[in-house]
Write a protein that holds these residues in place. Structure first.
Motif, PDB file in Angstrom:
ATOM      1  N   LEU A  10      -8.655   3.680  -6.709  1.00  0.00           N
ATOM      2  CA  LEU A  10      -7.416   4.190  -6.130  1.00  0.00           C
ATOM      3  C   LEU A  10      -7.652   5.454  -5.321  1.00  0.00           C
ATOM      4  CD1 LEU A  10      -4.794   3.638  -8.978  1.00  0.00           C
ATOM      5  CD2 LEU A  10      -5.086   2.344  -6.885  1.00  0.00           C
ATOM      6  N   GLU A  24       2.778  -1.351  -6.258  1.00  0.00           N
ATOM      7  CA  GLU A  24       1.943  -2.553  -6.359  1.00  0.00           C
ATOM      8  C   GLU A  24       0.471  -2.189  -6.294  1.00  0.00           C
ATOM      9  OE1 GLU A  24       3.252  -5.144  -3.276  1.00  0.00           O
ATOM     10  OE2 GLU A  24       5.203  -5.490  -4.195  1.00  0.00           O
ATOM     11  N   LEU A  25       0.133  -1.227  -5.469  1.00  0.00           N
ATOM     12  CA  LEU A  25      -1.254  -0.791  -5.350  1.00  0.00           C
ATOM     13  C   LEU A  25      -1.691  -0.013  -6.594  1.00  0.00           C
ATOM     14  CD1 LEU A  25      -3.583  -0.897  -3.336  1.00  0.00           C
ATOM     15  CD2 LEU A  25      -2.795   1.261  -2.405  1.00  0.00           C
ATOM     16  N   LEU A  79       0.891   6.517  -3.776  1.00  0.00           N
ATOM     17  CA  LEU A  79       0.507   5.167  -3.363  1.00  0.00           C
ATOM     18  C   LEU A  79       1.627   4.232  -3.782  1.00  0.00           C
ATOM     19  CD1 LEU A  79      -3.241   5.045  -4.481  1.00  0.00           C
ATOM     20  CD2 LEU A  79      -2.372   5.313  -2.175  1.00  0.00           C
ATOM     21  N   SER A 113       0.815  -1.214   0.000  1.00  0.00           N
ATOM     22  CA  SER A 113       0.000   0.000   0.000  1.00  0.00           C
ATOM     23  C   SER A 113       0.847   1.261   0.000  1.00  0.00           C
ATOM     24  CB  SER A 113      -0.891   0.013   1.238  1.00  0.00           C
ATOM     25  OG  SER A 113      -0.100   0.105   2.405  1.00  0.00           O
ATOM     26  N   ALA A 124      -8.646   4.338  -1.980  1.00  0.00           N
ATOM     27  CA  ALA A 124      -7.472   3.790  -1.307  1.00  0.00           C
ATOM     28  C   ALA A 124      -6.594   4.913  -0.772  1.00  0.00           C
ATOM     29  CB  ALA A 124      -6.676   2.905  -2.258  1.00  0.00           C
TER      30      ALA A 124
END
Length: 162
Positions: A52, A42-43, A39, A8, A55
């Motif tokens: 996103l 990987e996220l 971010l 994350s 997130a």
């Protein structure tokens, strides 16, 4: 203390919780590894699979603290856990000692009960033998004494038969 990066974009400080030299758990705390606008790679690569923006919103809600503050908090937490584990372990050992003590006392009582039971059986057998002996002796003495008493009555000068 170990540092682990998360997909994350956050970074985790991890501290082992040791008790008597054995690692029983690890405590951790999240830190922002990047500026709040970024971010993790990987996220970000999962862009089509979830929102996103949401997130980033959720990650931005995580409180920021300097790394040394987080380290102090983790060290304090580890000390608290150590005290809890120590007191729990102490209580468990006390309980085990109590159980062992009660078990040993129970074994001793069982052993004494067995001895008392054996002694009672022996006393009952002796009482029965005594009763049989007295009955036999009484019978063996009464039979000849009855003859002697009968003869003595017949032959005595004050007897009415003469």
């Amino acid at each position: 203390m170990a540092v682990r990066n998360c997909f994350s974009g956050l970074r985790y400080l991890m501290m082992p919780i040791l008790y008597e030299g054995i690692c029983s758990a690890a405590s951790s705390s999240a830190l922002h590894a990047r500026r709040s606008s970024e971010l993790g790679a990987e996220l970000t690569a999962l862009q089509g699979e979830f929102d996103l923006k949401k997130a980033k919103e959720l990650i931005d809600r995580i409180r920021r603290a300097p790394e040394n503050t987080v380290r102090r908090i983790l060290e304090h937490f580890a000390k608290l856990v150590d005290v809890l584990v120590f007191t729990s372990h102490k209580a468990m050992i006390s309980s085990q000692l109590h159980i062992e003590s009660v078990t040993e006392s129970y074994r001793e009582v069982q052993e004494k009960n067995k001895k008392l039971s054996d002694a009672l059986e022996r006393l009952q057998e002796l009482s029965r033998l005594k009763s049989n002996f007295l009955a036999t002796v009484s019978h063996e003495l009464r039979t000849p004494l009855t003859s002697v008493i009968g003869t003595a009555r017949c032959c005595s000068p004050a007897s009415p038969a003469t």
